[in-house]
Design an enzyme around this catalytic site. Structure first.
Site, PDB file in Angstrom:
ATOM      1  CB  CYS A  52      11.700   5.917  -4.749  1.00  0.00           C
ATOM      2  SG  CYS A  52      10.371   6.636  -5.723  1.00  0.00           S
TER       3      CYS A  52
ATOM      4  CB  CYS B 144       6.787   4.548  -7.529  1.00  0.00           C
ATOM      5  SG  CYS B 144       7.679   5.824  -8.434  1.00  0.00           S
ATOM      6  CB  SER B 145      10.369   1.315  -6.971  1.00  0.00           C
ATOM      7  OG  SER B 145       9.600   1.065  -8.123  1.00  0.00           O
ATOM      8  CB  CYS B 146      12.623   6.834  -8.646  1.00  0.00           C
ATOM      9  SG  CYS B 146      11.130   7.461  -9.435  1.00  0.00           S
TER      10      CYS B 146
END
Lengths: 139, 212
Positions: B109, B112-114
């Site tokens: 991602c 961000c941090s999906c």
């Protein structure tokens, strides 16, 4: 939805740190990080904001503060990451009228005073910040 | 934000700013009935310990032994994975990408941090690092090398950038030497990293080796 192939242009050259590939055991470094995470999930589950709105705000917060996270994943970078998380959460909560910044600041200060008024080892009670006359036995 | 550090540290406890801000959020939201403080611990516990990569490993192992399921998974990952009881909390779609001799898939991602929490639990810390987010696209082979994975030059690499709406699950290739194994036996071969694409599935020999 097409994937990017390997020939994607390389961003401007800069020192590229190694990945913290071994440090993958710890999701949260400090309890407040876990709590901020859980608050976000909880509000989303309650339908108070959509997850894509969350990622939009969070990504914007992250984009402004990549510097502390440029190196390996450490306690410091986790802190920077979750600080962005917390700022994004506060922003979203304000945007949806759940709590305004001034109220949150007042309550946070009250929690700090409560902590300082509590001897080490005793559980911190939020009410402890209230004036002496504010107790339940007030006439 | 002001920092009042003129207090006496003598007897009391000190709350750092972040902790105080999170406690303020919890207090205010609970007073308004928007959250249940007891539910927060359950959420943390669920994602830290209960929902883990084993969910995804079961999806992969089933795809290895059940061609009809694999076909469904390839066509409609959200429905196929949902049929096993793993549903995205955020209503996101799940798309399964299958490694082959010709192509290896890697998930990132970049913003961000999906991450597909419902099948893999919480992301590993390296997944959230700036180094991984930046380099997975610009230097995927370098990333894989750091994980000890060196693919043949002829293997094409595809990098999938997760979003809030679309999450990806890599289905690694079934290792040799596990012919005839049933689903439960196959599950331990499917590591979390193999489902992100930074490793291959374990070989049966690696599974038997003592942990380093």
């Amino acid at each position: 939805m097409s994937p990017s192939e390997q020939s994607v242009p390389t961003p401007p050259a800069k020192a590229v740190p190694s990945l913290p590939v071994d440090a993958d055991r710890q999701a949260f470094f400090e309890p407040w990080q876990a709590k901020a995470f859980a608050l976000t999930v909880s509000l989303n589950q309650a339908g108070l904001f959509a997850w894509n709105e969350w990622t939009e705000v969070f990504a914007a917060a992250l984009a402004t503060t990549d510097a502390p996270m440029a190196g390996a994943w450490t306690e410091a970078s986790a802190r920077a990451y979750y600080l962005c998380w917390l700022e994004a959460l506060e922003r979203l909560i304000a945007r949806h009228g759940m709590a305004d910044a001034a109220t949150l600041k007042t309550v946070a200060e009250a929690w700090k005073r409560a902590a300082e008024a509590t001897p080490h080892g005793a559980p911190i009670r939020y009410e402890a910040h209230l004036p002496e006359s504010g107790g339940p036995g007030r006439p | 934000m002001s920092h009042d550090h003129d207090h006496d540290h003598g007897a009391g406890s000190h709350l750092d700013d972040m902790t105080a801000r999170v406690m303020a959020l919890e207090t205010v939201l609970a007073e308004k009935g928007l959250i249940d403080p007891a539910a927060l611990d359950a959420i943390i516990d669920t994602y830290e310990t209960k929902v883990g990569p084993r969910n995804g490993a079961r999806v992969v192992a089933r795809a290895w032994i059940d061609p009809a399921f694999a076909e469904w998974l390839a066509r409609d990952g959200t429905a196929a994975i949902g049929s096993m009881g793993y549903t995205g909390r955020q209503g996101e779609h799940l798309h399964a990408v299958f490694n082959t001799d010709e192509v290896h898939h890697l998930v990132v991602c970049t913003l961000c941090s999906c991450y597909p929490w419902s099948v893999l639990g919480l992301p590993p810390v390296w997944y959230k690092s700036h180094a991984y987010r930046a380099r997975a696209v610009s230097d995927p082979r370098g990333i894989l090398a750091e994980f000890g994975l060196h693919l043949p030059k002829s293997t094409k690499l595809r990098v999938w950038d997760s979003t809030s709406e679309m999450r990806y699950l890599v289905v690694p290739r079934r290792p040799e030497g596990a012919e005839g194994w049933d689903m439960e036996a196959l599950v331990p071969l499917v590591t979390r990293n193999s489902m992100i694409g930074t490793e291959l599935a374990l070989s049966p020999a690696a599974l038997k080796a003592p942990p380093p």
